[in-house]
Design a protein around this motif. Structure first.
Motif, PDB file in Angstrom:
ATOM      1  N   THR A  89       2.298   1.699  -3.597  1.00  0.00           N
ATOM      2  CA  THR A  89       1.238   2.141  -4.494  1.00  0.00           C
ATOM      3  C   THR A  89       0.862   3.599  -4.215  1.00  0.00           C
ATOM      4  O   THR A  89       0.713   4.397  -5.132  1.00  0.00           O
ATOM      5  N   PHE A  92      -0.284  12.590  -6.086  1.00  0.00           N
ATOM      6  CA  PHE A  92      -0.404  13.603  -7.132  1.00  0.00           C
ATOM      7  C   PHE A  92      -0.244  15.037  -6.628  1.00  0.00           C
ATOM      8  O   PHE A  92       0.652  15.760  -7.058  1.00  0.00           O
ATOM      9  N   LEU A  93      -1.087  15.441  -5.695  1.00  0.00           N
ATOM     10  CA  LEU A  93      -1.104  16.847  -5.274  1.00  0.00           C
ATOM     11  C   LEU A  93       0.247  17.304  -4.722  1.00  0.00           C
ATOM     12  O   LEU A  93       0.790  18.321  -5.159  1.00  0.00           O
ATOM     13  N   ASN A 130       1.421   6.774  -6.816  1.00  0.00           N
ATOM     14  CA  ASN A 130       0.257   7.481  -7.349  1.00  0.00           C
ATOM     15  C   ASN A 130       0.022   8.868  -6.769  1.00  0.00           C
ATOM     16  O   ASN A 130      -0.900   9.560  -7.172  1.00  0.00           O
ATOM     17  N   PHE A 149       0.825  -1.208   0.000  1.00  0.00           N
ATOM     18  CA  PHE A 149       0.000   0.000   0.000  1.00  0.00           C
ATOM     19  C   PHE A 149       0.862   1.262   0.000  1.00  0.00           C
ATOM     20  O   PHE A 149       0.487   2.270  -0.606  1.00  0.00           O
ATOM     21  N   THR A 165       2.125  -0.659 -10.869  1.00  0.00           N
ATOM     22  CA  THR A 165       1.142  -1.046  -9.863  1.00  0.00           C
ATOM     23  C   THR A 165       0.257  -2.178 -10.387  1.00  0.00           C
ATOM     24  O   THR A 165      -0.154  -3.054  -9.636  1.00  0.00           O
ATOM     25  N   ALA A 187       2.657   4.641 -16.949  1.00  0.00           N
ATOM     26  CA  ALA A 187       2.542   5.044 -15.546  1.00  0.00           C
ATOM     27  C   ALA A 187       1.754   4.042 -14.702  1.00  0.00           C
ATOM     28  O   ALA A 187       1.983   3.925 -13.504  1.00  0.00           O
ATOM     29  N   ILE A 188       0.813   3.317 -15.318  1.00  0.00           N
ATOM     30  CA  ILE A 188       0.015   2.386 -14.510  1.00  0.00           C
ATOM     31  C   ILE A 188       0.580   0.973 -14.502  1.00  0.00           C
ATOM     32  O   ILE A 188       0.136   0.118 -13.734  1.00  0.00           O
ATOM     33  N   ILE A 234       6.556  10.512 -12.143  1.00  0.00           N
ATOM     34  CA  ILE A 234       5.735  10.368 -13.351  1.00  0.00           C
ATOM     35  C   ILE A 234       4.296  10.870 -13.151  1.00  0.00           C
ATOM     36  O   ILE A 234       3.665  11.326 -14.106  1.00  0.00           O
ATOM     37  N   THR A 235       3.793  10.811 -11.928  1.00  0.00           N
ATOM     38  CA  THR A 235       2.385  11.185 -11.733  1.00  0.00           C
ATOM     39  C   THR A 235       2.120  12.669 -12.018  1.00  0.00           C
ATOM     40  O   THR A 235       1.223  12.986 -12.782  1.00  0.00           O
ATOM     41  N   PRO A 236       2.910  13.600 -11.438  1.00  0.00           N
ATOM     42  CA  PRO A 236       2.737  14.991 -11.871  1.00  0.00           C
ATOM     43  C   PRO A 236       3.229  15.202 -13.301  1.00  0.00           C
ATOM     44  O   PRO A 236       2.716  16.064 -14.010  1.00  0.00           O
TER      45      PRO A 236
END
Lengths: 278, 299
Positions: free
Chosen positions: A205, A211-212, A209, A202, A255, A251-252, A226-228
């Motif tokens: 992951t 983001f903010l 993932n 967890f 996971t 990016a996915i 990679i997420t931003p």
């Protein structure tokens, strides 16, 4: 009997329709990533590529210097793995302290930590940036590795699990002359592997993932995860299905693969956390 | 390194050594949670640009955003908080009901049960930015497969009510996984005999759903309701990347304004941003508390 078949039939139909809704975006992404430019222009609405090409992957991963996906991917990997290792060390130590050691203020401190979980995290966002800035961590991987390890929930999980191990184990080891630290490393750590696996999955992951926070802590293209990064990519490829979807798919992927191999742990821990078996 | 010493030393060590175990976390917790949280509350009472020293201004940030009708920040809070509440109101029921129906259907363990479970849970493991790219392509006006196969020309992402509909659909697709697994696990614990007995008494599936299924997983419904609500209050990525907060700010949520004020392109207005964050935090706490009290009472 008649009634039973009807209701079973209805539920199968319902689940199948829902499954289609869930699977189509994934297939669309997967197949589009292997289509050539011409393919997308001429048959935008057929699912399968006419001929399978990996141009999108080559372009997105290595050719676009303003959206270096391969670099982002490696940044994310470094960050997520480091963050996971750090969290595992921190929570197993703390879990041991709160569940198996007696000291002044133990319950009060733990209760305070638990209460802090009720407090919405959004309030600390702005000052957290200031702290990172003061430490010189803006655009530094540490900004995405360290702050998250302050989280409390995993300590709660590990402590719960440790409390299931009889304290007699420790006592008899102590009689044999083992120190606290030896009991922790040689006896307890091997026993809590299952819960540490769940925490690791967890945590990895969540870190991958996030983001903010990374959009705030990173503005250097070379340094960001990679997420931003995908937010920049979306702006660049707003009308370019093949490249945009390839970026999303890359990016996915981690996971997704992780989950395929470890789904048992994901499922079990979810049912445990909601107190089904509690 | 901790080693076994003499008796005297050992006694002393026993008093100190626990703090070596809980210490690392407590230090991190203090630096990265406690201090920023308290500081976040403090700066909501200051004028601050992230760079200089915060200047104490009392409640003026709050009066500005709550009562000064001529201020842009008042407008931002009204629009942002309103849209955040709308988002919560639209998505939370859907994120409870859809997985409940799926769980009820999957509870009969149909063929391919494992596949379905994996499929519905999977999107939860993807990042918001990846999912939003996928759906912005799917719902695109001219080259999106959705418009093509429905044979319509709907501008999903830039006209209302379609922008809201899209946001809800995407959010349900992305986030129901955990709730579904929780419900399935809970239903697993309900004995099949009860359903059998109900069938013998002539209950149909709808009656069984309302009389057996729902009551037996009430605790899980309460838990997921609270968790889901908190998660949806923190909505940010979906409207940011899918609808860009539009059309005409109709899907701009409060976190977008908080981020914009504190870290946006212009001068940082961190004090105002922080006051907005405190208000959002209070809303989350109050709503969670209400849910909790209301649902506990009925037990």
């Amino acid at each position: 009997m008649e009634k039973k078949t009807v209701s079973k039939f209805v539920s199968i139909i319902f689940i199948s329709i829902m499954a289609l809704i869930w699977v189509i975006p994934l297939l669309y992404t997967f197949f589009s990533s292997f289509k050539s430019e011409a393919d997308i222009q001429s048959n935008a609405f057929t699912l399968l590529p006419i001929n399978w090409v990996i141009d999108n992957y080559q372009d997105v991963l290595f050719k676009n210097t303003s959206a270096p996906v391969a670099k982002w991917f490696m940044n994310s990997l470094t960050i997520s793995v480091s963050h996971t290792v750090l969290v595992l060390v921190i929570v197993s130590l703390a879990g041991y302290g709160y569940s198996r050691m007696k000291f002044k203020g133990r319950n009060a401190i733990f209760a305070f930590l638990m209460a802090s979980m009720m407090f919405p995290a959004v309030v600390n966002l702005i000052p957290l940036y200031k702290i990172i800035d003061t430490l010189g961590w803006v655009n530094n991987f540490l900004a995405a590795i360290v702050p998250g390890s302050a989280a409390v929930f995993n300590i709660f999980l590990v402590r719960q699990f440790m409390q299931g191990i009889p304290i007699d184990f420790d006592e008899s080891a102590r009689v044999d002359g083992a120190s606290d630290f030896q009991i922790f490393t040689k006896l307890i750590l091997p026993l809590i592997k299952p819960v540490l696996t769940v925490v690791a999955l967890f945590t990895f992951t969540g870190s991958w993932n996030d983001f903010l926070w990374p959009t705030i802590a990173f503005n250097d293209i070379e340094k960001m995860p990679i997420t931003p990064g995908l937010q920049l990519l979306q702006g660049m490829y707003a009308l370019d299905i093949g490249h945009a979807l390839t970026g999303a798919l890359i990016a996915i992927l981690p996971t997704f693969i992780l989950y395929l191999f470890t789904q048992k742990y994901f499922m079990e821990s979810l049912s445990l956390s909601s107190g089904v078996k509690g | 390194m901790i080693n076994a010493g003499g008796k005297k030393y050992r006694k002393k060590r026993l008093n100190f050594s626990p703090y070596l175990y809980i210490g690392p976390h407590l230090i991190l917790f203090t630096i990265f949670f406690l201090i920023p949280t308290l500081y976040g509350i403090y700066i909501s009472f200051t004028n601050w640009d992230l760079i200089g020293n915060p200047e104490f201004v009392g409640f003026s940030n709050y009066t500005e955003i709550l009562f000064n009708k001529d201020s842009t920040f008042y407008e931002q809070l009204r629009v942002g908080l309103g849209n955040t509440f709308k988002f919560v109101l639209f998505t939370v029921p859907a994120c409870i009901i859809v997985p409940l129906l799926l769980a009820a259907g999957l509870n009969t363990k149909p063929r391919g049960f494992k596949f379905f479970q994996v499929l519905f849970y999977m999107p939860t493991l993807f990042s918001v930015s990846a999912v939003m790219i996928i759906f912005s392509m799917l719902f695109s006006v001219s080259f999106g497969p959705i418009n093509h196969y429905l044979n319509v020309e709907t501008n999903w992402l830039a006209t209302q009510p379609y922008a809201w509909i899209t946001l809800v659909v995407v959010t349900v697709w992305w986030t129901i996984g955990a709730n579904l697994i929780i419900y399935l696990a809970a239903l697993n614990g309900v004995s099949k005999d009860i359903y059998e007995a109900a069938s013998i008494d002539g209950a149909n599936s709808i009656q069984k759903f309302f009389r057996i299924t729902l009551p037996s997983i009430r605790a899980q419904i309460l838990y997921t309701l609270v968790i889901t609500t908190i998660a949806q209050f923190n909505v940010y990525g979906q409207p940011l990347m899918l609808t860009k907060g539009g059309p005409a700010s109709s899907t701009s949520v409060l976190l977008m304004y908080i981020q914009e004020n504190a870290f946006g392109s212009g001068n940082s207005i961190a004090g105002i941003g922080s006051a907005m964050a405190v208000i959002l935090g209070l809303c989350i706490m109050v709503v969670s508390a209400i849910q909790f009290i209301f649902l506990r009472q009925r037990d």
